[in-house]
Write an enzyme that holds these catalytic residues in place. Structure first.
Site: not given
Ligand code: NAD
Ligand code: LMR
Length: 412
Positions: A188, A216
């Protein structure tokens, strides 16, 4: 054991759980390149251990990374396929054993039309499983855990509560957990900086620094444009560092004021203090909305293929590298704005009306964890932030925190 280039006993081991995913792979690349000893000033060994339930994804990523010529070793860990060679092997244990920093991007991302809350049930279960592993295999008095998985607002309480439940027999240890477990809200601040830089058409030599507090998700994201400032760009690491500082500056305020005057014509208003010029209300409202709902832009653009990965990995690596540098002895402390349990910090707890969890600037040391929280940003909010943004932030955050706590307590 499916290790790649493990090297000798590492000085610092960083585990990435969910390393085969969109964020996990890029984050691991940034750790592999950003934690090379030359960049942390001390010639000490760093190891990154990658874990994912998607075996091919994590094996591929780790093998690929191991060809990069930085002296950071890599291993990968995944459950054996059915009928595999060693059905008793615990890959999560192999990944976590000896880790001092655990970064968790494991979980399901959003698709268009979904809220982050829609991810809660599935991702809470994943986080709980991983928390069990951390409690079993890590030294809870030493490890730091950074959670990326959404919804951060509810899942950090799930993580903190689950870890606390797992060591409740040791009250002193349980009390340490909230000081060492954090949610990442850095994206953010990265977005706010980027959007303000664009709005002001800043020079490449300038960085727009915008503190962001709260949570967030939507209204819980509280960008404090009243305390924004321009600084000379000093590379992404330094920019990240400056994001953590509190208002600190009438001097920089007047500089940003001049910039706003020049770029946005007469859209300057002066705060009561007369020191910190503020953006035109319309301009600011649009910027605030864009930061609060920036994630939606990426979800829409990806059109079903997930949410932000590259910008999140960039933001996450900024924070994770600082923790690793502290663990390596290359810095004394981490000063960052992180989402944490704040009930232990009396001043923040009072200001945030006992919401329980909040993202504020924290000073963290390896020995003590989050030792100090800085409330100055909250005390210096202007009228718009205090009267318009703050109540909605607290109300929505309270619901999210309570949801996480109730879920964790029901399973304790
Ligand atoms: P993605 O699907 O590309 O990757 C997630 C990975 O987690 C996959 O490889 C999957 O196999 C793995 N996974 C699922 N269950 C698991 C387990 N029990 N143990 C280990 N690995 C496991 O998703 P992404 O785009 O990398 O996003 C991941 C998470 O991050 C989402 O929940 C998304 O909303 C979040 N996110 C948060 C922020 C933030 O600002 N905090 C920003 C973007 C995304
Ligand atoms: C973001 O802010 O990009 C992440 O939290 C992923 C989402 O679901 O928006």
């Amino acid at each position: 054991m499916p290790h790649v280039h493990t090297g000798a006993q590492p000085a610092v081991k960083v585990a990435v759980l969910g390393a085969g995913g969109g964020i996990g792979q890029t984050l691991s690349l940034l750790l592999k390149t950003g934690l090379a000893p030359a960049s942390v000033a001390q010639q000490r060994r760093v190891h990154i251990a990658l874990y994912d339930v998607n075996r091919d994804a994590v094996a591929g990523a780790a093998t690929d990374l191991s060809h990069i010529d930085t002296p950071v070793s890599v291993s990968w860990h995944a459950p054996e396929p059915a009928g595999g060679a060693d059905p008793l092997a615990d890959p999560l244990q192999a990944c976590l054993a000896g880790a001092q920093l655990v970064v968790i991007p494991a979980g399901v991302p959003r698709k268009p039309g979904m809220t982050r809350d829609d991810l809660f049930n599935i991702n809470a279960q994943i986080v709980r499983t991983l928390a069990d592993g951390i409690a079993r295999h890590c030294d809870l008095a030493r490890v730091f855990v950074l959670l990326i998985s959404n919804p951060v607002n509810s899942l950090v309480p799930v993580l903190v509560e689950t870890l606390t439940q797992r060591c409740r027999a040791d009250a002193a240890l349980a009390a340490q957990i909230p000081r060492r477990v954090f949610g990442l809200t850095q994206l953010d601040a990265v977005r706010a900086s980027s959007f303000l830089h664009q709005a002001l058409d800043c020079e490449p030599s300038e960085t727009a620094v915008v503190p962001v507090v709260g949570g967030h998700s939507g209204n819980t994201i509280l960008p404090l444009f009243s305390q924004a400032r321009l600084e000379p760009a000093r590379g992404s690491g330094a920019a990240a560092e400056s994001r953590t500082e509190s208002a600190a500056g009438a001097k920089t305020g007047s500089k940003i004021g001049a910039k706003i005057s020049a770029k946005l014509g007469s859209s300057i208003l002066n705060d009561t203090a007369g020191m910190m010029p503020t953006l035109d209300p319309g301009v600011r409202q649009r910027l605030v909305h864009r930061v609060q709902f920036g994630g939606d832009e990426v979800v829409r653009a990806k059109n079903g293929a997930g949410s932000a990965t590259l910008s999140m990995a960039y933001a996450g690596a900024q924070v994770a590298c600082k923790f690793a540098e502290m663990l390596l002895g290359a810095r004394n402390e981490v000063r960052d704005t992180l989402y944490a349990k704040v009930s232990g910090h009396a001043a923040v707890d009072a200001i945030t009306e006992h919401v329980g969890y909040f993202s504020v600037p924290l000073t963290i040391t390896a020995a003590q964890g989050a030792a100090e929280a800085d409330t100055r940003l909250l005390e210096q909010m202007d009228t718009y932030e205090r009267e318009q943004l703050w109540p909605a932030c607290l109300a929505e955050l309270r619901e999210s925190v309570d949801r996480g706590l109730e879920w964790a307590h029901a399973r304790g």
